[in-house]
Design an enzyme around this catalytic site. Sequence first.
Site, mmCIF file in Angstrom:
data_model
loop_
_atom_site.group_PDB
_atom_site.id
_atom_site.type_symbol
_atom_site.label_atom_id
_atom_site.label_comp_id
_atom_site.label_asym_id
_atom_site.label_seq_id
_atom_site.Cartn_x
_atom_site.Cartn_y
_atom_site.Cartn_z
ATOM 1 N N CYS A 2 0.851 -1.184 0.000
ATOM 2 C CA CYS A 2 0.000 0.000 0.000
ATOM 3 C C CYS A 2 0.887 1.234 0.000
ATOM 4 C CB CYS A 2 -0.869 0.050 1.249
ATOM 5 S SG CYS A 2 -1.947 -1.381 1.405
ATOM 6 N N GLY A 28 -0.825 0.999 -5.075
ATOM 7 C CA GLY A 28 -2.085 0.308 -4.840
ATOM 8 C C GLY A 28 -3.203 0.937 -5.639
ATOM 9 N N ASN A 104 0.666 0.530 6.008
ATOM 10 C CA ASN A 104 1.334 -0.172 4.915
ATOM 11 C C ASN A 104 2.182 -1.288 5.517
ATOM 12 O OD1 ASN A 104 4.081 0.619 2.651
ATOM 13 N ND2 ASN A 104 2.573 -0.984 2.522
ATOM 14 N N GLY A 105 1.993 -2.509 5.036
ATOM 15 C CA GLY A 105 2.758 -3.644 5.559
ATOM 16 C C GLY A 105 1.817 -4.746 5.984
ATOM 17 N N TYR A 246 11.295 -3.648 -7.562
ATOM 18 C CA TYR A 246 10.093 -3.442 -8.365
ATOM 19 C C TYR A 246 9.188 -2.318 -7.889
ATOM 20 C CZ TYR A 246 5.367 -4.089 -10.046
ATOM 21 O OH TYR A 246 4.127 -3.864 -10.572
ATOM 22 N N SER A 287 8.813 -1.666 -15.711
ATOM 23 C CA SER A 287 9.732 -2.011 -14.625
ATOM 24 C C SER A 287 11.105 -2.474 -15.111
ATOM 25 C CB SER A 287 9.095 -3.071 -13.733
ATOM 26 O OG SER A 287 8.625 -4.131 -14.526
ATOM 27 N N ASP A 349 13.798 -7.954 -17.631
ATOM 28 C CA ASP A 349 12.706 -7.627 -16.716
ATOM 29 C C ASP A 349 13.258 -7.595 -15.297
ATOM 30 O OD1 ASP A 349 10.190 -6.874 -15.921
ATOM 31 O OD2 ASP A 349 9.196 -8.759 -16.450
ATOM 32 N N ASP A 350 12.454 -7.020 -14.387
ATOM 33 C CA ASP A 350 12.960 -6.855 -13.021
ATOM 34 C C ASP A 350 12.834 -8.124 -12.187
ATOM 35 O OD1 ASP A 350 10.009 -6.003 -13.112
ATOM 36 O OD2 ASP A 350 10.368 -6.434 -11.010
ATOM 37 N N CYS A 386 6.547 -13.797 0.656
ATOM 38 C CA CYS A 386 6.748 -12.645 1.535
ATOM 39 C C CYS A 386 5.575 -12.565 2.511
ATOM 40 C CB CYS A 386 6.828 -11.363 0.723
ATOM 41 S SG CYS A 386 6.998 -9.910 1.773
ATOM 42 N N CYS A 436 15.977 -6.599 3.877
ATOM 43 C CA CYS A 436 15.365 -7.925 3.964
ATOM 44 C C CYS A 436 15.343 -8.492 2.557
ATOM 45 C CB CYS A 436 13.933 -7.843 4.500
ATOM 46 S SG CYS A 436 13.051 -9.430 4.429
ATOM 47 N N CYS A 439 12.571 -13.006 0.334
ATOM 48 C CA CYS A 439 11.936 -13.605 -0.849
ATOM 49 C C CYS A 439 12.971 -14.303 -1.727
ATOM 50 C CB CYS A 439 11.137 -12.573 -1.635
ATOM 51 S SG CYS A 439 12.056 -11.100 -2.113
HETATM 52 P P1 5GP Z 1 5.149 -13.008 -13.119
HETATM 53 O O1 5GP Z 1 4.452 -12.683 -14.365
HETATM 54 O O2 5GP Z 1 6.420 -13.798 -13.282
HETATM 55 O O3 5GP Z 1 4.249 -13.649 -12.097
HETATM 56 O O4 5GP Z 1 5.552 -11.624 -12.410
HETATM 57 C C1 5GP Z 1 6.647 -10.886 -12.854
HETATM 58 C C2 5GP Z 1 6.210 -9.594 -13.462
HETATM 59 O O5 5GP Z 1 5.308 -8.900 -12.578
HETATM 60 C C3 5GP Z 1 7.366 -8.647 -13.693
HETATM 61 O O6 5GP Z 1 7.159 -7.990 -14.934
HETATM 62 C C4 5GP Z 1 7.296 -7.661 -12.545
HETATM 63 O O7 5GP Z 1 7.631 -6.358 -12.999
HETATM 64 C C5 5GP Z 1 5.872 -7.720 -12.070
HETATM 65 N N1 5GP Z 1 5.769 -7.818 -10.598
HETATM 66 C C6 5GP Z 1 6.606 -8.361 -9.722
HETATM 67 N N2 5GP Z 1 6.132 -8.264 -8.463
HETATM 68 C C7 5GP Z 1 4.950 -7.625 -8.533
HETATM 69 C C8 5GP Z 1 3.987 -7.229 -7.580
HETATM 70 O O8 5GP Z 1 4.108 -7.400 -6.361
HETATM 71 N N3 5GP Z 1 2.901 -6.587 -8.085
HETATM 72 C C9 5GP Z 1 2.733 -6.350 -9.406
HETATM 73 N N4 5GP Z 1 1.658 -5.712 -9.811
HETATM 74 N N5 5GP Z 1 3.610 -6.733 -10.324
HETATM 75 C C10 5GP Z 1 4.718 -7.360 -9.903
HETATM 76 MG MG MG Z 2 6.921 -5.613 -14.909
#
Ligand code: 5GP
Ligand code: MG
Length: 453
Positions: A2, A28, A104-105, A246, A287, A349-350, A386, A436, A439
């Site tokens: 959040c 959010g 938040n958390g 991210y 991202s 990608d991130d 997480c 931390c 994950c």
């Molecule tokens: P995947 O599609 O492998 O499940 O998730 C990875 C993609 O989702 C990456 O493009 C990353 O930028 C994005 N992503 C990673 N963590 C989160 C998250 O907590 N929330 C959202 N909305 N996107 C995430």
């Molecule tokens: Mg992404």
Amino acid sequence: MCGIIGISSDKDISKELYYGLYSLQHRGQESCGIAVLNEDNNSINYHRGMGLVSDVLRKEELDNLNGNIGIGHVRYSTAGGSHVSNCQPLAGVCRRRKLSIAHNGNLINHNYLRQALEEEGFMFQTSIDSEVILYILSRYYKGNIIDSVKITMDYIKGAYSLVILSEEGLVAVRDPYGFRPLVLGKKGNEYIVSSESSSIDILGGEVIRDIEPGEIVLINNGEVKSYNYKDNYKEKQKTCIFEHVYFARNDAIIDGVNAYEFRVRSGQILAKEDDIDADIVIPVPDSGIPGALGYNKESNIPLKEGLVKNRYVGRTFIKPTQSEREIGVKLKLNPLTSVVKGKSIVLIDDSIVRGTTSKILIDSLRKAGAKEVHLRITSPPVKYSCYFGIDTPRRSQLIASKNSVEDIRKEIGADSLKFLSTDALMKAANCKNIFCMACFDGKYPIEPMVEED
Ligand code: 5GP
Ligand code: MG
């Protein structure tokens, strides 16, 4: 996850809260709300609802919310369902004392606390962990907000950055590990606390500093007082590294590290450790962009925009079913055939969580004529869930929890796949040992009290 914001001023602040929340929208998009304390009639008024800031907080609503102190919240549900009853800020009255909180958390012991409170007759209106905080706070609030916050902190365990609205002023709290960010800023006679420094910049203020782990800040009448949760007591700081990987905006500075710089460095390190001979580097927007810039800078492989992003598609990540997540990714990102056709591509990608995004993207890049797709991820494999506020699902859903890198490569259909190591991630974070990384490495700062599948 959040986003939270709090403002204490000598003038009406509902518009500023609105703009501040707008700048936190990425944290959010499910629901949002603001609460203001009107000192003239000593009331807390609020407006909350499902949807985006611009949809929920309309001019008519803001015009009715008058006050010089207020808090706001944008929600991405990680505890409790996506439902209107779970919108924040939460607000209530106890022994004629009004309180409102935005959180938040994630707490790790909220089930236990909730059960204990329910046994005593507390009747909960939401299914979120934050309500436990409000009830414990109000239960011990007998005229000194700092005392009641400290007692509440004795009870609650886990991740919490809080903004609290009380008759004594605006209170900002960061849990003893500092899992979630919280920043203090100033604009003239006004003080702003926000999940990210970016909101303070955008509101025209100056960032003063991060709220410290275990710190309680009370702001009233242009005065800031700082208290420690306990004297001579310090947990080892453990800010969530995923904020940098991210979550946070590129322009956010969290605990001295700028998210953008972190991401560029991650891409550079990845390229340094790589020996791939490809034609172009393509980021997965948005991202993956800073990571791809870093990779391009280090490798000199030309950076191209090879995926077109539909700006009107929100998050695909937490859609409830796999088929919805898949159509979501397709709607959001489509290859630019003229750029990718016949090319050997380094795709950046991130993170990989379930593997949905990368699998679909690689498939669509191949259909658009890409010769080879080498996927590079600017973080390590997400192997562990997480419990502190990031929505990385149950372990069974994390593709890296049971699969080797080679198995993941096969599953998502890449020609090659590399992740950043946890050591390299530390380097990208300027070797600051304050994060931390549970994950990625499974080392939970507090043992999560949950059953795993
Ligand atoms: P995947 O599609 O492998 O499940 O998730 C990875 C993609 O989702 C990456 O493009 C990353 O930028 C994005 N992503 C990673 N963590 C989160 C998250 O907590 N929330 C959202 N909305 N996107 C995430
Ligand atoms: Mg992404």
